[in-house]
Design a protein around this motif. Structure first.
Motif, PDB file in Angstrom:
ATOM      1  N   ILE A 233       0.266 -20.590  -6.383  1.00  0.00           N
ATOM      2  CA  ILE A 233       0.490 -20.168  -7.654  1.00  0.00           C
ATOM      3  C   ILE A 233      -1.082 -18.683  -7.996  1.00  0.00           C
ATOM      4  CG2 ILE A 233       0.389 -20.576 -10.239  1.00  0.00           C
ATOM      5  CD1 ILE A 233      -0.466 -23.627  -9.477  1.00  0.00           C
ATOM      6  N   LEU A 234       0.009 -17.786  -8.019  1.00  0.00           N
ATOM      7  CA  LEU A 234      -0.854 -16.326  -8.017  1.00  0.00           C
ATOM      8  C   LEU A 234      -0.942 -16.004  -9.124  1.00  0.00           C
ATOM      9  CD1 LEU A 234       1.416 -14.492  -5.717  1.00  0.00           C
ATOM     10  CD2 LEU A 234      -0.618 -15.862  -4.973  1.00  0.00           C
ATOM     11  N   ARG A 235      -2.295 -15.923  -9.463  1.00  0.00           N
ATOM     12  CA  ARG A 235      -2.659 -14.641 -10.831  1.00  0.00           C
ATOM     13  C   ARG A 235      -1.790 -13.336 -11.299  1.00  0.00           C
ATOM     14  NH1 ARG A 235      -7.390 -17.811 -12.295  1.00  0.00           N
ATOM     15  NH2 ARG A 235      -8.424 -18.993 -10.833  1.00  0.00           N
ATOM     16  N   THR A 236      -1.843 -12.770 -12.156  1.00  0.00           N
ATOM     17  CA  THR A 236      -1.287 -12.436 -12.835  1.00  0.00           C
ATOM     18  C   THR A 236      -1.980 -11.016 -11.698  1.00  0.00           C
ATOM     19  OG1 THR A 236      -1.016 -12.688 -14.892  1.00  0.00           O
ATOM     20  CG2 THR A 236      -0.578 -10.514 -14.518  1.00  0.00           C
ATOM     21  N   GLU A 237      -3.483 -10.994 -11.722  1.00  0.00           N
ATOM     22  CA  GLU A 237      -3.866  -9.320 -10.846  1.00  0.00           C
ATOM     23  C   GLU A 237      -4.122  -9.714  -9.578  1.00  0.00           C
ATOM     24  OE1 GLU A 237      -5.077 -11.091 -13.637  1.00  0.00           O
ATOM     25  OE2 GLU A 237      -5.460 -10.614 -15.467  1.00  0.00           O
ATOM     26  N   ALA A 238      -3.224 -10.630  -8.842  1.00  0.00           N
ATOM     27  CA  ALA A 238      -3.328 -10.716  -7.615  1.00  0.00           C
ATOM     28  C   ALA A 238      -3.142  -9.736  -6.301  1.00  0.00           C
ATOM     29  CB  ALA A 238      -3.106 -12.191  -6.957  1.00  0.00           C
ATOM     30  N   PRO A 239      -3.675  -9.501  -5.087  1.00  0.00           N
ATOM     31  CA  PRO A 239      -2.963  -8.433  -4.444  1.00  0.00           C
ATOM     32  C   PRO A 239      -1.931  -9.473  -3.793  1.00  0.00           C
ATOM     33  CG  PRO A 239      -4.370  -9.674  -3.416  1.00  0.00           C
ATOM     34  CD  PRO A 239      -4.690 -10.190  -4.783  1.00  0.00           C
ATOM     35  N   VAL A 240      -0.996  -8.255  -3.066  1.00  0.00           N
ATOM     36  CA  VAL A 240       0.301  -8.818  -2.910  1.00  0.00           C
ATOM     37  C   VAL A 240      -0.414  -9.177  -0.952  1.00  0.00           C
ATOM     38  CG1 VAL A 240       2.354  -7.800  -1.508  1.00  0.00           C
ATOM     39  CG2 VAL A 240       1.801  -6.651  -4.073  1.00  0.00           C
ATOM     40  N   TYR A 241       0.169 -10.148  -1.091  1.00  0.00           N
ATOM     41  CA  TYR A 241      -0.184 -10.627  -0.122  1.00  0.00           C
ATOM     42  C   TYR A 241       0.288 -10.898   1.092  1.00  0.00           C
ATOM     43  CZ  TYR A 241      -4.137 -13.250  -2.412  1.00  0.00           C
ATOM     44  OH  TYR A 241      -4.782 -13.254  -3.460  1.00  0.00           O
ATOM     45  N   ASP A 242       1.923 -10.296   1.653  1.00  0.00           N
ATOM     46  CA  ASP A 242       2.310 -10.140   2.528  1.00  0.00           C
ATOM     47  C   ASP A 242       1.632 -10.075   3.753  1.00  0.00           C
ATOM     48  OD1 ASP A 242       3.786  -9.297   0.075  1.00  0.00           O
ATOM     49  OD2 ASP A 242       5.636  -9.061   1.123  1.00  0.00           O
ATOM     50  N   ARG A 243       1.255  -8.843   3.573  1.00  0.00           N
ATOM     51  CA  ARG A 243       0.404  -9.146   5.238  1.00  0.00           C
ATOM     52  C   ARG A 243       0.125 -10.544   5.904  1.00  0.00           C
ATOM     53  NH1 ARG A 243      -3.517  -7.172   1.737  1.00  0.00           N
ATOM     54  NH2 ARG A 243      -5.221  -8.355   1.567  1.00  0.00           N
TER      55      ARG A 243
ATOM     56  N   ASP B 289      -4.842   5.053  -4.084  1.00  0.00           N
ATOM     57  CA  ASP B 289      -4.502   4.339  -3.616  1.00  0.00           C
ATOM     58  C   ASP B 289      -3.082   3.943  -4.364  1.00  0.00           C
ATOM     59  OD1 ASP B 289      -2.662   3.870  -1.081  1.00  0.00           O
ATOM     60  OD2 ASP B 289      -3.850   3.312   0.374  1.00  0.00           O
ATOM     61  N   MET B 290      -1.752   4.225  -4.466  1.00  0.00           N
ATOM     62  CA  MET B 290      -1.016   3.678  -5.330  1.00  0.00           C
ATOM     63  C   MET B 290       0.304   3.004  -4.528  1.00  0.00           C
ATOM     64  SD  MET B 290      -0.577   5.603  -7.767  1.00  0.00           S
ATOM     65  CE  MET B 290       0.498   5.338  -8.702  1.00  0.00           C
ATOM     66  N   THR B 291      -0.100   2.123  -3.299  1.00  0.00           N
ATOM     67  CA  THR B 291       0.231   1.184  -2.249  1.00  0.00           C
ATOM     68  C   THR B 291      -0.031   0.058  -2.840  1.00  0.00           C
ATOM     69  OG1 THR B 291      -1.024   1.640  -0.372  1.00  0.00           O
ATOM     70  CG2 THR B 291       1.247   2.815  -0.337  1.00  0.00           C
ATOM     71  N   GLU B 292      -1.151   0.391  -3.168  1.00  0.00           N
ATOM     72  CA  GLU B 292      -2.279  -0.867  -3.400  1.00  0.00           C
ATOM     73  C   GLU B 292      -2.799  -1.145  -4.883  1.00  0.00           C
ATOM     74  OE1 GLU B 292      -3.884  -2.977  -1.333  1.00  0.00           O
ATOM     75  OE2 GLU B 292      -3.694  -2.128   0.146  1.00  0.00           O
ATOM     76  N   ARG B 293      -1.287  -1.802  -5.778  1.00  0.00           N
ATOM     77  CA  ARG B 293      -1.349  -1.872  -6.829  1.00  0.00           C
ATOM     78  C   ARG B 293      -0.713  -3.510  -7.264  1.00  0.00           C
ATOM     79  NH1 ARG B 293       3.984   2.464  -8.342  1.00  0.00           N
ATOM     80  NH2 ARG B 293       3.413   1.697  -9.788  1.00  0.00           N
ATOM     81  N   GLY B 294      -1.045  -4.026  -7.017  1.00  0.00           N
ATOM     82  CA  GLY B 294      -1.257  -5.777  -7.151  1.00  0.00           C
ATOM     83  C   GLY B 294       0.633  -6.052  -6.999  1.00  0.00           C
ATOM     84  N   SER B 295       0.468  -7.227  -7.410  1.00  0.00           N
ATOM     85  CA  SER B 295       1.421  -8.059  -7.801  1.00  0.00           C
ATOM     86  C   SER B 295       2.073  -7.676  -8.975  1.00  0.00           C
ATOM     87  CB  SER B 295       1.880  -9.610  -7.546  1.00  0.00           C
ATOM     88  OG  SER B 295       0.625 -10.381  -8.523  1.00  0.00           O
ATOM     89  N   ALA B 296       1.859  -7.581  -9.788  1.00  0.00           N
ATOM     90  CA  ALA B 296       1.569  -7.117 -10.912  1.00  0.00           C
ATOM     91  C   ALA B 296       2.339  -5.725 -10.988  1.00  0.00           C
ATOM     92  CB  ALA B 296       0.967  -7.747 -12.313  1.00  0.00           C
ATOM     93  N   ASP B 297       1.898  -5.366 -10.009  1.00  0.00           N
ATOM     94  CA  ASP B 297       2.521  -3.550 -10.126  1.00  0.00           C
ATOM     95  C   ASP B 297       2.008  -2.696 -10.848  1.00  0.00           C
ATOM     96  OD1 ASP B 297       3.645  -1.541  -8.900  1.00  0.00           O
ATOM     97  OD2 ASP B 297       5.929  -1.972 -10.015  1.00  0.00           O
TER      98      ASP B 297
END
Length: 234
Positions: free
Chosen positions: A73-83, A210-218
């Motif tokens: 369960i991801l928090r709203t502010e979570a980063p994108v963990y695809d890596r 860095d505009m590529t690091e905007r978290g899961s909430a964009d």
């Protein structure tokens, strides 16, 4: 009311301690760990806001197979963990035995605080500032983030930090009811220390926009963090 206090402290991530547990123990008896903050090692199946944890072999997509997975369960502010997809990870979070995923057929849920690779890969090369940052107003970055892309900045904001979920807001009011349009996502390096101590405090951060690091909430913008310190209250 007194009995609710320990539970609330855990749920909102105010407890800094976690219990190292075996993945299979949690799968077999989720209720034993309900509302507890645990750290476990598993393989990650990640894509966008989809986050599952399992022990190899990868479960077959069936009711029986999904019962061998823990739903992240991801928090709203979570980063994108695809890596971390298809990699062994060490995950810390709060067990929710009552939530068993979108189809209600996973073993349990885990409210994720922090994800780290079991074996850290070399960090990708990114711009570093070598201690030189331009003092910048929060509102300037928020209104026109592209103008600051790849620039080294220092700015002050009100922090909301729980594990990997790290966002700064322009005011305490904006942080009280988080609105991603009014926040800047703070991306931590893999070997970063725990920044939970700065939660709900004014801080000054320095790093690279860095505009590529905007978290899961964009969020409107992201900053790769290089330095953080207490900031002046407003």
């Amino acid at each position: 009311m007194k009995g609710l206090v320990p539970i609330l402290l855990v749920l909102f991530g105010l407890s800094a301690t976690s219990w190292a547990v075996d993945f299979e123990e949690v799968i077999k008896n989720p209720s034993k760990f309900d509302k507890k903050r645990v750290t476990l090692v598993a393989m990650a199946d990640v894509g966008g806001d989809r986050f599952y944890l399992y022990q190899p072999p990868k479960p077959v997509w069936s009711i029986a197979g999904r019962g061998r997975e823990i739903y992240g369960i991801l928090r709203t502010e979570a980063p994108v963990y695809d890596r971390f997809n298809d990699r062994w990870v060490e995950v810390t979070g709060i067990v929710d035995a009552s939530y068993r995923g979108l189809g209600s057929d996973n073993a349990c849920g885990l409210i994720i605080d922090r994800v780290r690779p079991v074996r850290e890969a070399p960090a990708p090369e990114i711009t570093t500032c070598n201690g030189s940052y331009a003092e910048t107003r929060f509102s300037e970055v928020l209104s026109d983030p592209n103008a600051f892309e790849h620039k080294c900045v220092s700015l002050t904001g009100f922090a909301h930090v729980i594990g990997d979920a790290f966002v700064i807001y322009e005011s305490e009011k904006a942080a009280a009811k988080p609105d991603f349009k009014k926040g800047i996502f703070v991306a931590q390096r893999l070997n970063a220390p725990d920044y939970d101590q700065f939660n709900k405090r004014w801080i000054k951060i320095s790093g690279v926009v860095d505009m590529t690091e905007r978290g899961s909430a964009d969020y409107p913008s992201g900053i790769i963090l290089e330095r953080v310190e207490p900031g002046p209250s407003k």
